[in-house]
Design a protein around this motif. Structure first.
Motif, short mmCIF file in Angstrom:
data_model
loop_
_atom_site.label_atom_id
_atom_site.label_comp_id
_atom_site.label_asym_id
_atom_site.label_seq_id
_atom_site.Cartn_x
_atom_site.Cartn_y
_atom_site.Cartn_z
N ALA B 154 -11.03 45.47 11.48
CA ALA B 154 -10.33 46.10 12.59
C ALA B 154 -10.48 47.61 12.54
N ILE B 155 -10.42 48.20 13.73
CA ILE B 155 -10.46 49.66 13.84
C ILE B 155 -9.20 50.09 14.60
N LEU B 156 -8.43 50.95 14.00
CA LEU B 156 -7.30 51.55 14.70
C LEU B 156 -7.73 52.97 15.02
N CYS B 157 -7.61 53.35 16.29
CA CYS B 157 -8.01 54.71 16.65
C CYS B 157 -7.16 55.18 17.81
N ILE B 158 -6.21 56.05 17.53
CA ILE B 158 -5.33 56.53 18.61
C ILE B 158 -5.26 58.06 18.60
#
Lengths: 314, 801
Positions: B154-158
């Protein structure tokens, strides 16, 4: 039935119960439950269901027990956890599913390892088999500090890139079972149910054979004969693969990848025996491993030309 | 301004790679963002076993708009040219400006590139970073082609600001970036969404994940120390292990256990190594006895039974491991008590290197060398005998079961076993100390027995690999020869030993040549029919190689051959490795002097590196390597005596740091330059060698019919400064010559430094190149005296600046 086992309502009581639970767990996850390969191998990876089937595009899912032999590990049945003949449980799935770690942890629950009480860890351990020309990245899985399995994503086998990648799980059954059953010496481990009419321990079945094979492997095996067998297997492997694919008897295209691979396995085991007899020097050792690897590579080359290997069966 | 939060969530990342990966993520991302025109205030990266995270604060929301002015074709140029210009600038003809130029009117394009929004740039830079991440080893999985250290899930990017958080639209190989992550694998496996870095870190902690590795390590260390303290024990510090363990857990839970009594008799190093290598346990020491009596293990979770099951499991595994260790220890002690006979015999079957023989061949050579070296490092006859005895046993533990299991305990186990065998303490100590120094920070042994064996061990390795021409190249140094050479240097300097390295190495190389010959590596010869026949030519099927430098038809037997090589290195040999066919033959010229000269230059290079670390410039060492009258390399008087060399370098270095010293150098260089120029005029363009120059002068003087030894004649002096300089030189020599004889280089250099004023005065007052040839010659000879005096300690012409 599978569901109730997974909940781990009851701890397994015997070695065979652990094997049976693994079999039904992986059967329920869609693996073909295969039987052991009928040849002497050093590890479950040597089974063509892993080595050869990890090659090519075709999806594959198999699980099996593989009796394995490591002649140098013989201790006449006296060491609490070292054996020259032991069992591995092997799971191979291609392509590796995204939830393989979760599936694996489920299998531990199935054999009674409750991960709310135990400390389970994935510790870096890259796998490499110089004899198979194979390598992969993964971990050894620790349960409370003890290695209970090997977890590998195959990257290469027989010199070929694995595309797609297979996920391989290997459980060292004796060690795992001793832990689950709380036994300190492998020979004291219950093989069948302790309350069976005729309860048998691991030692009842294997103590004598460990002695016999330890003596054989270290001191008795005829080395001249083994050297000859090694050469014969090597020559036969190459000869089978050198034959043209078109079979004059049937007119069919038949590449003999598996019979050739049997010779490769044979050469590998003979090398292990010679090694146990102490007749292979350090420098020769590398050369022998290289010769087996060359065979494995030829077999892999041949297998990818076959239908099962994804090649054109024209 | 916005804050950026990235998390790359994967299967377990190897502990040893985590810190580096966090650093790489930070560098690649921030470099990429800045290159794309964004700015940021602060960035910090983190790693846990399952995630890499990066928080960037104060990121600009757009890259700036840029304007560029581009000159186009002349007004009135062919339409094709103008259309091409419009295409390349993306403008229409109306957008172009016409400007006057020297050659007429030209079209000018004003190109405006609008800034890009941060999300677009972040997405681009992150995808590039993921696809080009410098993992030491990476892999593919499933059917994908993306590479990561283990499967990336998974990639979290905010990007978040005061008004809330927004997911950066991004997809890499089917993984769509989002704003969610997961907690601890077992204790809090559910997904949750986050809105900022603070929110992320706080929610992770609630979900049983400590994000910051330093915080995990601190937690482990503090808990472990407190638990140990409560039991009256102390924690054995191990920073490497701490970092590794912190990389194996997201939620560290420290558990402590005791080592069963039956294992307490094992050497503490064995307990420590076994627990660390196999189990990643910390050791606990009883401060009263110094014994290791307990361990600390770090679990990755809390359990309802307070870790009881986990600890019991770990105890059991440890007991099995220590049973093995105890078994090895007891077996080893039995062999040790039998004078280590089994191991010593066994060394014959351990190959050290296929050309250099077995470990027992090596032991014999080390013994011979240690005997030769011992008197030079302060051993009397009795200690020299002990050194020889030590050399015979120091490698024995390589055959012990314990060292087979834990190679890192080599030497140390040897010491234990030597004591168990009842050998003298000097011998036991040499077992561990002869490997030292192991690195730049390791200590250097001082007992003569250990020093002699340590030097013999390293010099045997170095001369051996030099003899078979397997020297380190570039980054390849598989036999750690650089470390061995540095070890020799530190052993010599650390003990102030006066060691004639050249002779010792030559002796060793000659010994190798005899061994190689005996083993058929350098085949000893039978009758040599013609001298051209082996040298430089391959001869099928024969292990024949020894050829006299000159002469034919000679017959050598083994004994005479051995004698011959001992006397002089006049025999050239061709190497026929055994078992090779003609086509595989290697040719090898074996010239002992050349081999040792080359090895000595290697020592000099290592010495430069070593002294540079101590703050001595490389040119200072160079200057000291080449003293007056010496050949450029190899066996020159004194330059294989490292202790002397370093004394000279230190003296020169400290003089150079004074004003007088640096001015002296300038004065000297002026004198030298004039001198060299003059010699060039006399026809010695490439070789300003002092001795040659003098002989030229000699000749010239003979021709002139002037009787004239080297040195100026005061009767031709015209100026007081000339007299003053000559007097200064005479009185300097009177100090310098005895000072050098007694190796008091500091005094010698100070005396030289005092020459500065008279040299300066001389140059100020006197013109060297006068029309009067006699005066000119005389002054040049005065310069020559400066040179002669100043070159006694070092070749000052090699100094830079």
């Amino acid at each position: 039935m599978a569901a109730s086992i997974e909940k781990g309502a009851k701890k397994p009581e015997s070695f065979q119960e652990i094997i049976l639970r693994l079999q039904s767990y992986w059967a329920a996850r869609g693996c073909a439950v295969l039987q052991p390969y009928d040849m002497e191998v050093g590890a479950g990876t040597f089974h063509p269901a892993t080595t050869l089937r990890a090659l090519g595009m075709r999806p594959w899912a198999a699980a099996y027990v593989q009796p394995s032999r490591r002649p140098t590990d013989g201790r006449y049945g006296e060491n609490p956890n070292r054996l020259q003949h032991y069992y591995q449980y092997q799971v191979i799935i291609k392509p590796s599913p995204p939830d393989l770690q979760a599936l694996y942890l489920g299998s531990l629950r199935a054999i009674g390892i409750d991960d709310s009480l135990h400390d389970i860890r994935f510790v870096e351990d890259d796998w490499e088999s110089p004899t198979l020309g194979a390598w992969g990245l993964g971990w050894e899985v620790w349960c409370d500090g003890m290695e209970v399995s090997q977890f590998t994503y195959f990257q290469q086998v027989g010199g070929h890139d694995c595309r797609p990648v297979s996920g391989e799980l290997t459980y060292g059954l004796e060690r795992l079972a001793m832990y689950v059953l709380g036994v300190d010496h492998v020979m004291e481990m219950p093989f069948n149910a302790p309350d069976a009419p005729i309860p048998l321990t691991y030692g009842d079945i294997f103590r004598q054979t460990e002695q016999e094979y330890s003596r054989h492997n270290f001191h008795a095996a005829t080395t001249e004969m083994l050297f000859d067998h090694f050469k014969d297997a090597e020559a036969e492997c190459r000869r089978l693969l050198d034959m043209p694919a078109d079979d004059p008897a049937t007119g069919m295209r038949i590449i003999m990848a598996h019979p050739a691979y049997d010779q490769c396995i044979k050469a590998s085991h003979i090398f292990n025996l010679l090694d146990a007899r102490g007749v292979i020097s350090v420098t020769e050792r590398q050369a022998y491993i290289g010769r087996v690897r060359a065979l494995a590579k030829l077999c892999a080359d041949a297998f990818v030309q076959t239908e099962a290997g994804g090649g054109q069966a024209a | 301004m916005a804050d950026l939060l990235i998390e790359l969530f994967s299967e377990e990342i190897p502990a040893r790679m985590q810190a580096r990966a966090a650093g790489d993520l930070k560098k690649l991302m921030t470099d990429g963002l800045v290159e794309a025109g964004l700015t940021y205030a602060h960035a910090q990266a983190f790693a846990t076993p399952r995630r890499l995270a990066l928080a960037v604060q104060g990121l600009s929301e757009h890259s700036p708009t840029t304007r560029e002015e581009r000159r186009g074709p002349k007004v009135g140029a062919p339409d094709k040219a103008i259309e091409g210009f419009l295409r390349s600038t993306g403008l229409t003809r109306d957008d172009l400006e016409i400007r006057d130029d020297k050659k007429g009117q030209v079209y000018i394009a004003q190109i405006t590139t609008p800034g890009r929004a941060a999300p677009e740039i972040v997405a681009e830079v992150l995808e590039h970073t993921i696809r080009h991440f410098p993992w030491p080893k990476s892999m593919r999985w499933g059917t994908g082609s993306l590479r990561w250290v283990r499967p990336l899930h998974a990639i979290l990017c905010i990007l978040s600001d005061g008004s809330g958080a927004q997911v950066v639209p991004l997809q890499v190989d089917g993984i769509v970036a989002g704003d969610t992550t997961r907690g601890h694998r077992f204790m809090a496996p559910d997904t949750f969404s986050v809105t900022s870095f603070d929110d992320y870190a706080a929610k992770l902690k609630r979900a049983r994940v400590i994000l910051d590795p330093a915080e995990r390590a601190g937690h482990i260390w503090n808990d472990a120390r407190q638990m140990a303290f409560a039991q009256g024990l102390e924690l054995v510090e191990d920073k490497g292990l701490l970092a590794e363990v912190a990389g194996l857990v997201e939620w560290p839970v420290v558990l402590m256990g005791r080592i069963e009594d039956q294992f307490l008799a094992l050497p503490p190093e064995v307990l420590q190594t076994s627990m660390k290598e196999h189990q990643k346990f910390f050791s606990l020491r009883d401060p009263k006895t110094g014994q290791i009596t307990g361990f600390v293990t770090v679990a990755n979770r809390e359990t309802v039974d307070g870790g009881k099951t986990i600890l019991a499991g770990n105890q059991k595994v440890l007991a099995a491991r220590l049973s093995d260790a105890k078994f090895f220890w007891q077996n080893d002690l039995r062999v040790a008590a039998d004078a280590m006979r089994e191991w010593k015999d066994g060394l014959a079957s351990v190959t050290f290197h296929n050309k250099l023989g077995s470990q027992s061949d090596r032991v014999a050579r080390i013994e011979a060398l240690a005997r030769e070296i011992a008197p030079l490092v302060g051993a009397d006859a009795e200690l020299a005998e002990l050194a020889a005895q030590a050399a015979r046993v120091v490698k024995s533990d390589l055959r012990s079961e314990m060292v087979g299991e834990f190679p890192e305990l080599q030497g140390l186990m040897g010491s234990y076993y030597a004591r168990a065998a009842g050998l003298p303490e000097d011998v036991a100590r040499a077992c561990v100390e002869h490997y030292q120094p192991l690195g730049p920070s390791d200590s250097v042994p001082t007992s003569p027995v250990s020093v002699a064996v340590a030097l013999a061990d390293k010099l045997d390795t170095l001369t051996g690999f030099w003899a078979i021409d397997e020297k380190p190249t570039g980054s390849k140094d598989p036999f750690a020869l650089r470390r061995a050479a540095l070890g020799v240097i530190r052993l010599v300097l650390g003990n102030g030993a006066k060691l004639d390295l050249f002779s010792i190495c030559l002796l060793s190389v000659l010994r190798f040549r005899r061994e190689l010959a005996e083993r058929g590596r350098l085949a000893s010869s039978h009758t040599i029919k013609e001298s051209s026949y082996a040298y430089g030519r391959k001869r099928p099927g024969k292990n024949l190689a020894l050829v006299p430098f000159r002469g034919e038809g000679q017959k050598f037997d083994e004994v005479r051959f051995a004698e011959a090589i001992e006397i002089e290195g006049v025999y050239k040999t061709v190497w026929f490795p055994d078992g090779k066919t003609t086509s595989e033959l290697e040719e090898f010229r074996f010239d002992p002097h050349a081999i040792v000269s080359d090895l000595l230059s290697f020592f000099h290079d290592r010495l430069k590196v070593h002294l540079r670390d101590q703050g001595i410039r490389h040119d200072v060492i160079d200057a000291c390597l080449y003293t007056s009258g010496s050949a450029p390399s190899g066996a020159t008087p004194g330059n294989d005596d490292l202790t002397l060399l370093v004394k000279r370098a230190e003296a020169l270095n400290s003089v150079l740091s004074t004003d007088d010293g640096s001015n002296l150098i300038q004065g000297f260089k002026r004198a030298n330059k004039l001198w060299v120029d003059e010699m060039k005029k006399a026809g010695f363009n490439d070789d300003p060698s002092f001795l040659k120059a003098i002989s030229v002068l000699d000749e010239a003087e003979a021709q002139d019919g002037v009787e004239y030894s080297f040195g100026p004649d005061p009767k031709f002096f015209e100026d007081d400064t000339e007299h003053a300089l000559l007097e200064a030189l005479d009185s300097a020599d009177a100090v310098i010559t005895p000072a050098i004889a007694s190796e008091d280089f500091a005094t010698a250099m100070q005396a030289m430094a005092r020459l500065r004023a008279p040299i300066d005065a001389f140059f100020d007052a006197v013109q060297i190149n006068t029309d009067n040839q006699i005066l000119r010659r005389n002054r040049l000879n005065l310069l020559h005296r400066i040179r002669e005096t100043c070159l006694q300690v070092a070749d000052l012409t090699r100094l830079e600046g």
